[in-house]
Design a protein around this motif. Structure first.
Motif, short mmCIF file in Angstrom:
data_model
loop_
_atom_site.label_atom_id
_atom_site.label_comp_id
_atom_site.label_asym_id
_atom_site.label_seq_id
_atom_site.Cartn_x
_atom_site.Cartn_y
_atom_site.Cartn_z
N PRO A 2 0.81 -1.23 0.00
CA PRO A 2 0.00 0.00 0.00
C PRO A 2 0.84 1.27 0.00
CG PRO A 2 -0.85 -1.56 1.61
CD PRO A 2 0.45 -2.12 1.11
N TRP A 3 1.98 1.27 0.66
CA TRP A 3 2.83 2.46 0.71
C TRP A 3 3.67 2.60 -0.56
CZ3 TRP A 3 1.81 -0.53 4.98
CH2 TRP A 3 1.11 0.12 6.01
N LEU A 4 4.07 1.49 -1.12
CA LEU A 4 4.86 1.55 -2.36
C LEU A 4 4.01 2.05 -3.52
CD1 LEU A 4 6.74 -1.83 -1.95
CD2 LEU A 4 7.75 0.45 -1.78
N ASP A 5 2.69 1.80 -3.46
CA ASP A 5 1.79 2.22 -4.53
C ASP A 5 1.16 3.59 -4.28
OD1 ASP A 5 2.23 -0.15 -5.88
OD2 ASP A 5 0.47 -1.16 -5.03
N ASP A 6 1.42 4.19 -3.13
CA ASP A 6 0.80 5.46 -2.74
C ASP A 6 1.72 6.64 -3.09
OD1 ASP A 6 -0.74 7.43 -1.55
OD2 ASP A 6 -0.09 6.93 0.48
N ALA A 7 1.25 7.52 -3.96
CA ALA A 7 2.04 8.67 -4.40
C ALA A 7 2.40 9.59 -3.23
CB ALA A 7 1.30 9.46 -5.47
N LYS A 8 1.49 9.75 -2.26
CA LYS A 8 1.78 10.60 -1.10
C LYS A 8 2.89 10.00 -0.24
CE LYS A 8 -2.66 12.91 -0.67
NZ LYS A 8 -3.84 13.13 0.17
N ALA A 9 2.84 8.70 -0.04
CA ALA A 9 3.89 8.03 0.74
C ALA A 9 5.24 8.14 0.03
CB ALA A 9 3.53 6.57 0.98
N GLN A 10 5.23 7.99 -1.29
CA GLN A 10 6.47 8.12 -2.06
C GLN A 10 7.02 9.55 -1.95
OE1 GLN A 10 6.00 6.78 -6.12
NE2 GLN A 10 4.94 4.92 -5.47
N ALA A 11 6.14 10.55 -2.04
CA ALA A 11 6.58 11.94 -1.92
C ALA A 11 7.12 12.22 -0.51
CB ALA A 11 5.43 12.89 -2.24
N ARG A 12 6.46 11.67 0.50
CA ARG A 12 6.92 11.82 1.89
C ARG A 12 8.31 11.19 2.06
NH1 ARG A 12 5.69 9.47 6.43
NH2 ARG A 12 4.55 7.77 5.48
N PHE A 13 8.50 10.03 1.45
CA PHE A 13 9.80 9.36 1.51
C PHE A 13 10.88 10.22 0.84
CE2 PHE A 13 13.05 6.60 -0.29
CZ PHE A 13 13.43 5.87 0.82
N ARG A 14 10.62 10.67 -0.37
CA ARG A 14 11.62 11.44 -1.13
C ARG A 14 11.95 12.77 -0.46
NH1 ARG A 14 8.80 8.82 -5.53
NH2 ARG A 14 10.24 7.34 -6.46
N GLU A 44 15.30 5.31 9.16
CA GLU A 44 14.05 4.64 9.47
C GLU A 44 12.90 5.47 8.90
OE1 GLU A 44 13.81 4.03 13.70
OE2 GLU A 44 15.07 2.25 13.58
N PHE A 45 12.04 4.83 8.13
CA PHE A 45 10.90 5.48 7.51
C PHE A 45 9.64 5.00 8.21
CE2 PHE A 45 7.85 5.56 3.76
CZ PHE A 45 7.60 6.93 3.86
N HIS A 46 8.93 5.93 8.83
CA HIS A 46 7.66 5.60 9.48
C HIS A 46 6.57 5.64 8.42
CE1 HIS A 46 9.16 5.61 13.63
NE2 HIS A 46 10.07 6.40 13.11
N LEU A 47 5.86 4.55 8.31
CA LEU A 47 4.90 4.40 7.21
C LEU A 47 3.71 5.33 7.32
CD1 LEU A 47 5.03 0.53 6.97
CD2 LEU A 47 6.14 2.18 5.46
N GLY A 48 3.32 5.68 8.50
CA GLY A 48 2.14 6.52 8.64
C GLY A 48 2.13 7.24 9.96
N PRO A 49 1.06 8.00 10.21
CA PRO A 49 0.96 8.75 11.46
C PRO A 49 0.73 7.83 12.65
CG PRO A 49 -1.07 8.94 10.20
CD PRO A 49 -0.09 8.18 9.35
#
Length: 193
Positions: A21-33, A59-64
């Protein structure tokens, strides 16, 4: 339908987690970058700029809500390859906080250890030999980049932070930085030496 990509359990997390779900989520990708520094240099490391583990990995936290973190370099590798997660994602560059997918290789614990010795990374020239330790090295890089204001200042700060301190050279009379050279005497001046 996308095949689930499970990340293996790690310290602090006892179960596998499906990262799809996070790999396919544009917002998660933008947050990572947004948490990565890209110095814009060919083949340069891309250090992680947020939470650093005791081993020096990002360490990348996946969500809030304080969700379980995943290793940033593993997330970067999965984001880039979309392959099944290997037991170990190795750093070809030996920089633990680096998330440049071109510096990451799939491997095992045995391969990672073999690679470490085969390339002589236990010697003094590797980032792994930094006297600050892996975590403090990664924290120093992160702090230097985050404190700089302009892109040029960030690049200079990054280059300085990745230099390995050699305090024992100074103690032994071998300065890490060459001593300044006296300028040539001006016409009419006598050279003292």
């Amino acid at each position: 339908m996308t095949t689930p990509l499970f990340d293996a359990p790690s310290r602090g997390r006892r179960r596998e987690i499906d990262l799809t779900p996070w790999l396919d989520d544009a917002k998660a990708q933008a947050r990572f970058r947004a948490k990565v520094y890209d110095p814009g240099l060919p083949d340069a490391c891309m250090p992680w700029l947020r939470t650093i583990s005791s081993s020096g990995h990002g360490e990348f936290h996946l969500g809030p809500g304080g969700s379980s973190p995943v290793r940033a370099h593993r997330f970067a590798w999965l984001l880039h390859t979309r392959g099944a997660p290997p037991p170990v994602v190795m750093h070809h560059c030996d920089e633990h906080s680096c998330v440049n997918p071109h510096h990451l290789l799939a491997g095992t614990v045995a391969l990672n250890t073999l690679d470490y010795y085969r390339r002589g990374r236990h010697g003094g020239s590797s980032p792994l030999a930094d006297p600050r330790g892996r975590q403090q090295r990664a924290e120093a890089i992160k702090r230097a980049i985050n404190e700089a204001e302009t892109p040029q200042a960030k690049l200079i700060a990054y280059r300085r932070a990745i230099e390995i301190p050699r305090p024992w050279r100074e103690q032994a009379g071998q300065l890490a930085i060459p001593a300044p050279v006296d300028p040539e005497p001006l016409p009419g001046q006598l050279a003292l030496f």
